[in-house]
Design a protein around this motif. Structure first.
Motif, PDB file in Angstrom:
ATOM      1  N   ARG A   1       1.284  -1.093  -2.881  1.00  0.00           N
ATOM      2  CA  ARG A   1       1.555   0.097  -3.699  1.00  0.00           C
ATOM      3  C   ARG A   1       1.857  -0.300  -5.147  1.00  0.00           C
ATOM      4  O   ARG A   1       1.353   0.317  -6.084  1.00  0.00           O
ATOM      5  CB  ARG A   1       2.736   0.863  -3.084  1.00  0.00           C
ATOM      6  CG  ARG A   1       2.671   2.338  -3.300  1.00  0.00           C
ATOM      7  CD  ARG A   1       3.575   3.092  -2.333  1.00  0.00           C
ATOM      8  NE  ARG A   1       4.852   2.437  -2.166  1.00  0.00           N
ATOM      9  CZ  ARG A   1       5.356   2.060  -0.984  1.00  0.00           C
ATOM     10  NH1 ARG A   1       4.696   2.263   0.136  1.00  0.00           N
ATOM     11  NH2 ARG A   1       6.536   1.486  -0.923  1.00  0.00           N
ATOM     12  N   LEU A   2       2.651  -1.358  -5.321  1.00  0.00           N
ATOM     13  CA  LEU A   2       2.948  -1.838  -6.687  1.00  0.00           C
ATOM     14  C   LEU A   2       1.679  -2.338  -7.369  1.00  0.00           C
ATOM     15  O   LEU A   2       1.493  -2.150  -8.569  1.00  0.00           O
ATOM     16  CB  LEU A   2       3.992  -2.964  -6.649  1.00  0.00           C
ATOM     17  CG  LEU A   2       5.424  -2.551  -6.304  1.00  0.00           C
ATOM     18  CD1 LEU A   2       6.312  -3.780  -6.146  1.00  0.00           C
ATOM     19  CD2 LEU A   2       6.000  -1.626  -7.378  1.00  0.00           C
TER      20      LEU A   2
ATOM     21  N   ARG B   1       4.601  -2.413   0.451  1.00  0.00           N
ATOM     22  CA  ARG B   1       5.206  -2.180  -0.879  1.00  0.00           C
ATOM     23  C   ARG B   1       4.388  -2.859  -1.972  1.00  0.00           C
ATOM     24  O   ARG B   1       4.097  -2.258  -3.010  1.00  0.00           O
ATOM     25  CB  ARG B   1       6.630  -2.726  -0.905  1.00  0.00           C
ATOM     26  CG  ARG B   1       7.258  -2.732  -2.310  1.00  0.00           C
ATOM     27  CD  ARG B   1       8.694  -3.214  -2.239  1.00  0.00           C
ATOM     28  NE  ARG B   1       9.326  -3.236  -3.544  1.00  0.00           N
ATOM     29  CZ  ARG B   1       9.571  -4.353  -4.232  1.00  0.00           C
ATOM     30  NH1 ARG B   1       9.212  -5.518  -3.761  1.00  0.00           N
ATOM     31  NH2 ARG B   1      10.175  -4.286  -5.416  1.00  0.00           N
ATOM     32  N   LEU B   2       3.999  -4.118  -1.737  1.00  0.00           N
ATOM     33  CA  LEU B   2       3.266  -4.850  -2.783  1.00  0.00           C
ATOM     34  C   LEU B   2       1.897  -4.243  -3.044  1.00  0.00           C
ATOM     35  O   LEU B   2       1.423  -4.227  -4.177  1.00  0.00           O
ATOM     36  CB  LEU B   2       3.151  -6.330  -2.432  1.00  0.00           C
ATOM     37  CG  LEU B   2       4.416  -7.155  -2.664  1.00  0.00           C
ATOM     38  CD1 LEU B   2       4.091  -8.619  -2.776  1.00  0.00           C
ATOM     39  CD2 LEU B   2       5.189  -6.700  -3.906  1.00  0.00           C
TER      40      LEU B   2
ATOM     41  N   ALA C   1      -3.363  -8.589  -3.789  1.00  0.00           N
ATOM     42  CA  ALA C   1      -1.896  -8.673  -3.710  1.00  0.00           C
ATOM     43  C   ALA C   1      -1.471  -9.038  -2.291  1.00  0.00           C
ATOM     44  O   ALA C   1      -0.553  -9.846  -2.093  1.00  0.00           O
ATOM     45  CB  ALA C   1      -1.261  -7.355  -4.141  1.00  0.00           C
TER      46      ALA C   1
ATOM     47  N   LEU D   1       0.479 -12.403  -1.128  1.00  0.00           N
ATOM     48  CA  LEU D   1       1.751 -12.438  -0.397  1.00  0.00           C
ATOM     49  C   LEU D   1       1.609 -13.263   0.876  1.00  0.00           C
ATOM     50  O   LEU D   1       2.504 -14.050   1.218  1.00  0.00           O
ATOM     51  CB  LEU D   1       2.245 -11.020  -0.079  1.00  0.00           C
ATOM     52  CG  LEU D   1       3.654 -10.995   0.522  1.00  0.00           C
ATOM     53  CD1 LEU D   1       4.697 -11.416  -0.514  1.00  0.00           C
ATOM     54  CD2 LEU D   1       4.028  -9.617   1.057  1.00  0.00           C
TER      55      LEU D   1
ATOM     56  N   ALA E   1       6.642  -4.518   5.858  1.00  0.00           N
ATOM     57  CA  ALA E   1       7.221  -3.671   4.806  1.00  0.00           C
ATOM     58  C   ALA E   1       6.913  -4.243   3.425  1.00  0.00           C
ATOM     59  O   ALA E   1       6.580  -3.508   2.489  1.00  0.00           O
ATOM     60  CB  ALA E   1       8.738  -3.549   5.014  1.00  0.00           C
ATOM     61  N   GLN E   2       6.987  -5.590   3.299  1.00  0.00           N
ATOM     62  CA  GLN E   2       6.683  -6.235   2.012  1.00  0.00           C
ATOM     63  C   GLN E   2       5.236  -5.999   1.606  1.00  0.00           C
ATOM     64  O   GLN E   2       4.937  -5.705   0.452  1.00  0.00           O
ATOM     65  CB  GLN E   2       6.887  -7.751   2.120  1.00  0.00           C
ATOM     66  CG  GLN E   2       8.322  -8.209   2.066  1.00  0.00           C
ATOM     67  CD  GLN E   2       8.417  -9.720   2.274  1.00  0.00           C
ATOM     68  OE1 GLN E   2       8.117 -10.216   3.362  1.00  0.00           O
ATOM     69  NE2 GLN E   2       8.816 -10.447   1.255  1.00  0.00           N
TER      70      GLN E   2
ATOM     71  N   ASP F   1       9.423 -12.984  10.281  1.00  0.00           N
ATOM     72  CA  ASP F   1      10.036 -11.689  10.568  1.00  0.00           C
ATOM     73  C   ASP F   1       8.958 -10.624  10.336  1.00  0.00           C
ATOM     74  O   ASP F   1       8.827 -10.077   9.239  1.00  0.00           O
ATOM     75  CB  ASP F   1      11.241 -11.486   9.637  1.00  0.00           C
ATOM     76  CG  ASP F   1      12.020 -10.193   9.933  1.00  0.00           C
ATOM     77  OD1 ASP F   1      11.437  -9.264  10.533  1.00  0.00           O
ATOM     78  OD2 ASP F   1      13.200 -10.116   9.541  1.00  0.00           O
ATOM     79  N   PRO F   2       8.147 -10.362  11.389  1.00  0.00           N
ATOM     80  CA  PRO F   2       6.982  -9.478  11.223  1.00  0.00           C
ATOM     81  C   PRO F   2       7.325  -8.096  10.665  1.00  0.00           C
ATOM     82  O   PRO F   2       6.549  -7.551   9.867  1.00  0.00           O
ATOM     83  CB  PRO F   2       6.407  -9.357  12.641  1.00  0.00           C
ATOM     84  CG  PRO F   2       6.982 -10.505  13.405  1.00  0.00           C
ATOM     85  CD  PRO F   2       8.284 -10.865  12.764  1.00  0.00           C
ATOM     86  N   GLY F   3       8.486  -7.534  11.034  1.00  0.00           N
ATOM     87  CA  GLY F   3       8.866  -6.210  10.541  1.00  0.00           C
ATOM     88  C   GLY F   3       9.075  -6.240   9.030  1.00  0.00           C
ATOM     89  O   GLY F   3       8.619  -5.356   8.294  1.00  0.00           O
ATOM     90  N   ARG F   4       9.761  -7.265   8.559  1.00  0.00           N
ATOM     91  CA  ARG F   4       9.985  -7.456   7.124  1.00  0.00           C
ATOM     92  C   ARG F   4       8.649  -7.678   6.394  1.00  0.00           C
ATOM     93  O   ARG F   4       8.392  -7.087   5.352  1.00  0.00           O
ATOM     94  CB  ARG F   4      10.902  -8.661   6.946  1.00  0.00           C
ATOM     95  CG  ARG F   4      10.869  -9.349   5.608  1.00  0.00           C
ATOM     96  CD  ARG F   4      11.577  -8.570   4.528  1.00  0.00           C
ATOM     97  NE  ARG F   4      11.667  -9.346   3.301  1.00  0.00           N
ATOM     98  CZ  ARG F   4      11.957  -8.853   2.119  1.00  0.00           C
ATOM     99  NH1 ARG F   4      12.178  -7.554   1.987  1.00  0.00           N
ATOM    100  NH2 ARG F   4      12.025  -9.605   1.063  1.00  0.00           N
TER     101      ARG F   4
END
Lengths: 136, 136
Positions: free
Chosen positions: B97-98, B94-95, B109, B113, B90-91, B84-87
């Motif tokens: 940034r975290l 976010r990762l 990171a 992932l 986004a992951q 799911d390329p869109g998901r």
């Protein structure tokens, strides 16, 4: 009439919390609109657990690299080699055993540790070079 | 005179606990005997924290794969694609940034992932094949 704004400590910073979260869309998906609402809801519910686990993994990995950074400095200071095959073999066999206990594929656990160790060795070598350079 | 053996639940199994720990030597090292005792003690102290973190990582990864296994079954049942390329985009953002927040290299990171996601997609495809085979 609006509620008076509560006095918040700097740590609470409700305005800044959004800095790390507002651009992340937990519902981001290339499947959006192509899937039944109930299926999408179930998917998003599982994904929200995955997102929590991933944040934990990132912070835990950061802590692991803090520890290996200390090992790197110790090794550079005492001119020890970056890798330690005896240690790595013991780690791999322990993690495979823990993986079995956790019902995680032991081959994956081993691949995972090798992935981390190769990054750690890269760091150790960089620390050793810096250390050497600062002596030259 | 020996103490009477306490009655233990099966979960406590003191004899079996050693199964997962007795063959692991936390002091295993190719450097043994070649390094000052005080340096070795410091190294082993840091390594014992790394070992605790690694056990946590293994159990957390096992939990993550339990969650993605559920996603795999959901996707196979509804004939949705494994990736799911869109998901994933986004992951990753976010990762990263975290990771910055945790002082972990964001590039690492992201690599991490991707490493996990490629394993997950392999699992999803296997689940989809099993699902298809059971229908044929």
């Amino acid at each position: 009439m609006t509620e008076p704004k509560p006095v918040l400590s700097e740590d609470a910073r409700p305005d800044n919390v959004s800095e790390t979260t507002d651009s992340f869309d937990p519902a981001a998906s290339s499947l959006a609109g192509q899937v039944d609402r109930s299926v999408m809801d179930e998917l998003l519910s599982i994904r929200s657990s995955i997102d929590n686990i991933d944040a934990t993994l990132v912070f835990l990995l950061a802590e692991r690299f803090k520890a290996t950074q200390k090992v790197g400095v110790l090794k550079a200071t005492h001119k020890l080699p970056a890798g330690d095959p005896g240690r790595e073999a013991a780690q791999i066999s322990r993690l495979r055993r823990l993986a079995e206990e956790a019902h995680l594929d032991p081959a994956f656990a081993e691949k995972f540790l090798n992935f981390i160790i190769s990054e750690v060795i890269r760091h150790h070598e960089a620390i050793a070079e810096d250390h050497q350079a600062s002596r030259d």
